[in-house]
Design a protein around this motif. Sequence first.
Motif, PDB file in Angstrom:
ATOM      1  N   ARG A 184       3.233   7.666 -12.778  1.00 28.36           N
ATOM      2  CA  ARG A 184       3.946   6.406 -12.579  1.00 28.36           C
ATOM      3  C   ARG A 184       3.152   5.396 -11.735  1.00 28.36           C
ATOM      4  N   LEU A 185       1.909   5.703 -11.436  1.00 28.61           N
ATOM      5  CA  LEU A 185       1.131   4.879 -10.502  1.00 28.61           C
ATOM      6  C   LEU A 185       0.214   3.885 -11.208  1.00 28.61           C
ATOM      7  N   GLN A 186       0.706   3.255 -12.259  1.00 34.92           N
ATOM      8  CA  GLN A 186      -0.151   2.289 -12.965  1.00 34.92           C
ATOM      9  C   GLN A 186      -0.547   1.127 -12.059  1.00 34.92           C
ATOM     10  N   ARG A 187       0.414   0.585 -11.286  1.00 39.16           N
ATOM     11  CA  ARG A 187       0.146  -0.544 -10.398  1.00 39.16           C
ATOM     12  C   ARG A 187       0.812  -0.244  -9.059  1.00 39.16           C
ATOM     13  N   TYR A 188       0.008   0.231  -8.122  1.00 40.20           N
ATOM     14  CA  TYR A 188       0.493   0.692  -6.819  1.00 40.20           C
ATOM     15  C   TYR A 188       0.256  -0.382  -5.764  1.00 40.20           C
ATOM     16  N   LEU A 189       1.325  -0.818  -5.109  1.00 39.94           N
ATOM     17  CA  LEU A 189       1.210  -1.850  -4.080  1.00 39.94           C
ATOM     18  C   LEU A 189       0.579  -1.281  -2.812  1.00 39.94           C
ATOM     19  N   VAL A 190      -0.409  -1.972  -2.272  1.00 42.59           N
ATOM     20  CA  VAL A 190      -0.993  -1.615  -0.982  1.00 42.59           C
ATOM     21  C   VAL A 190      -0.780  -2.787  -0.030  1.00 42.59           C
ATOM     22  N   THR A 226       8.423  -7.657  -8.207  1.00 43.06           N
ATOM     23  CA  THR A 226       8.525  -8.516  -9.388  1.00 43.06           C
ATOM     24  C   THR A 226       7.284  -9.387  -9.549  1.00 43.06           C
ATOM     25  N   GLY A 227       6.779  -9.925  -8.432  1.00 42.67           N
ATOM     26  CA  GLY A 227       5.631 -10.832  -8.513  1.00 42.67           C
ATOM     27  C   GLY A 227       4.362 -10.169  -8.978  1.00 42.67           C
ATOM     28  N   HIS A 228       4.178  -8.889  -8.629  1.00 41.82           N
ATOM     29  CA  HIS A 228       2.951  -8.168  -9.004  1.00 41.82           C
ATOM     30  C   HIS A 228       3.169  -7.189 -10.153  1.00 41.82           C
ATOM     31  N   ARG A 229       4.359  -7.201 -10.727  1.00 49.15           N
ATOM     32  CA  ARG A 229       4.710  -6.259 -11.800  1.00 49.15           C
ATOM     33  C   ARG A 229       4.353  -4.828 -11.374  1.00 49.15           C
ATOM     34  N   ALA A 230       4.725  -4.516 -10.146  1.00 48.93           N
ATOM     35  CA  ALA A 230       4.348  -3.223  -9.570  1.00 48.93           C
ATOM     36  C   ALA A 230       5.126  -2.090 -10.217  1.00 48.93           C
ATOM     37  N   SER A 231       4.439  -0.981 -10.388  1.00 53.78           N
ATOM     38  CA  SER A 231       5.106   0.224 -10.882  1.00 53.78           C
ATOM     39  C   SER A 231       5.429   1.178  -9.743  1.00 53.78           C
ATOM     40  N   ALA A 232       4.790   0.997  -8.567  1.00 51.23           N
ATOM     41  CA  ALA A 232       4.989   1.954  -7.479  1.00 51.23           C
ATOM     42  C   ALA A 232       4.690   1.313  -6.138  1.00 51.23           C
ATOM     43  N   SER A 233       5.357   1.860  -5.104  1.00 56.13           N
ATOM     44  CA  SER A 233       5.106   1.390  -3.742  1.00 56.13           C
ATOM     45  C   SER A 233       5.588   2.437  -2.756  1.00 56.13           C
ATOM     46  N   VAL A 234       4.951   2.464  -1.592  1.00 56.35           N
ATOM     47  CA  VAL A 234       5.493   3.179  -0.443  1.00 56.35           C
ATOM     48  C   VAL A 234       6.605   2.323   0.145  1.00 56.35           C
ATOM     49  N   ILE A 235       7.672   2.977   0.626  1.00 57.21           N
ATOM     50  CA  ILE A 235       8.766   2.228   1.228  1.00 57.21           C
ATOM     51  C   ILE A 235       9.377   3.046   2.353  1.00 57.21           C
ATOM     52  N   THR A 236       9.687   2.382   3.468  1.00 57.50           N
ATOM     53  CA  THR A 236      10.359   3.064   4.564  1.00 57.50           C
ATOM     54  C   THR A 236      11.852   3.121   4.266  1.00 57.50           C
ATOM     55  N   VAL A 237      12.564   3.983   4.994  1.00 54.02           N
ATOM     56  CA  VAL A 237      14.005   4.108   4.780  1.00 54.02           C
ATOM     57  C   VAL A 237      14.732   2.785   5.017  1.00 54.02           C
ATOM     58  N   PRO A 238      14.478   2.062   6.129  1.00 59.98           N
ATOM     59  CA  PRO A 238      15.168   0.771   6.301  1.00 59.98           C
ATOM     60  C   PRO A 238      14.900  -0.213   5.164  1.00 59.98           C
TER      61      PRO A 238
END
Length: 489
Positions: A184-190, A226-238
């Motif tokens: 699922r990591l086609q486009r991973y936000l850094v 939405t802006g980067h058509r991201a497929s994946a990202s790290v996210i914190t609980v908050p």
Amino acid sequence: MPADPYPRPVLDLLMAAGNRPVFEHGARIVTGEQMLGLVRRVAAGLRAAAIGPGDGVAMMLGVTPEAFAAMIAGHVVGARIVGVRPGMPDGQLRHVLRDITAVVTDAATGPEHAPRTLTVSDLLAAPDDPLRLSGRPHDVARLLYTSGSTGAPKACAQTYAAMNAAWTARPEAWPPAIRELASRLQRYLVFGSLSSQVMMEYGVLTLAAGGTMVVADPPVFPDAITGHRASASVITVPRLYKLVAAQRGDPVDLSSLRALMVSGSPLEASRLREALDVLGPVVFHGYGQTETGTISMATPSDVPPSVGFPPEVIDVEIRHTDGSPVPAGADGELYVRTPAQAIGYWAEPAETAEVFIDGWVRTRDLGHFDKEGRLYLVGRARDVIIVNAELHYAGPIERVLATSSDLAEAYVIGAPDEDTGEAVHAFVVPAANRTPDLGALRTLVSRQLGDACVPLTITVLDEAPLAPSGKPDKRLLKPAIPQAKNALP
């Protein structure tokens, strides 16, 4: 283990990528071949600056292709890489920059107390030089600082041998949950900092999966997705809670999203179910520590609130406080042994002796296995409040509070009390468009855990204070106890 030292697995991934995009920074697209060229040039610049095995190099860089190349190039020359998080207070920065030879920066100048500053542009100007891997197996390859959410930040020392043993860059070694995530990591936000262990590890996994790292600046959700058509990202609980609330109130098209890797703190089961209901089957709940790397990961189809099945190459034991094993299914402290774990804390032998024991890492997390082998977390061994000489863990109180539909987040801490030794104090963030009934929250805790666990005060917050790592920092709540304007006495 590969004959060549780390970062050979990463260099092989870049070479295999060839003309495929591996990094996207605004309008700029960097291919695997181009990234490999950047690594080679920065490594040549480091060698020209007499940086080599055993030298400490602090990376004070943004999130750019050059920053990624610099991190890898530092390992090429065999240096000890120290990642520096943005916004670190001066006192902590001085501590982090101890025992280093140079600081690598994007800017023309580094911190005042840096022994030597090297700019990325100067390093890239050095004459090109073939890649020669100089890392020595038992040298420390990098220092990873803990977040400090339960104490002062400590530097976890990871050797070149340990980094070579990691499975992140080797698809043939991926456990099932990671294999599913990788698809699922086609486009991973850094974003934030590539000195973050989580950010960098998922970046390397993205390379191995054939995906592209995409810079999100600023990392505002859901706009970044939405802006980067991201497929994946790290996210914190908050951030996850806020994203879920935003989608409930004003939904946007998140059809590109396939994976959110929750990191930093435990995710309460009912909130996980809500996130899966609102966002779809995209939430991966990882469990790991800076000292160990990834220990386990729950996929969207796993049973909440488990954190999945630890891979076969990772050993996990559940022990009593005296170190003896607990019966199957019983709660105890987790001791972990992973191929890529740290060897100890840099220049802190007493702390090392307390946590790194006979090849095992004492996590100081509490949990158990179910009969199928799923791992469950129930709290931290040190996150305790002593009320009338009885130990009460903060984790269970937080989880009871979090079951209230009026709350998005709940944090519990202890503070000295003249009557009971210590008392429980709670800080809560309301769910969207909700006003918590503080009396009902006290009753909820009393009924499930007993009167000793009922918070003496409950303070309503707009949002939890965050550490520089982006995790909630409960230490910052303590000064607010006496001035709790919205507290229930």
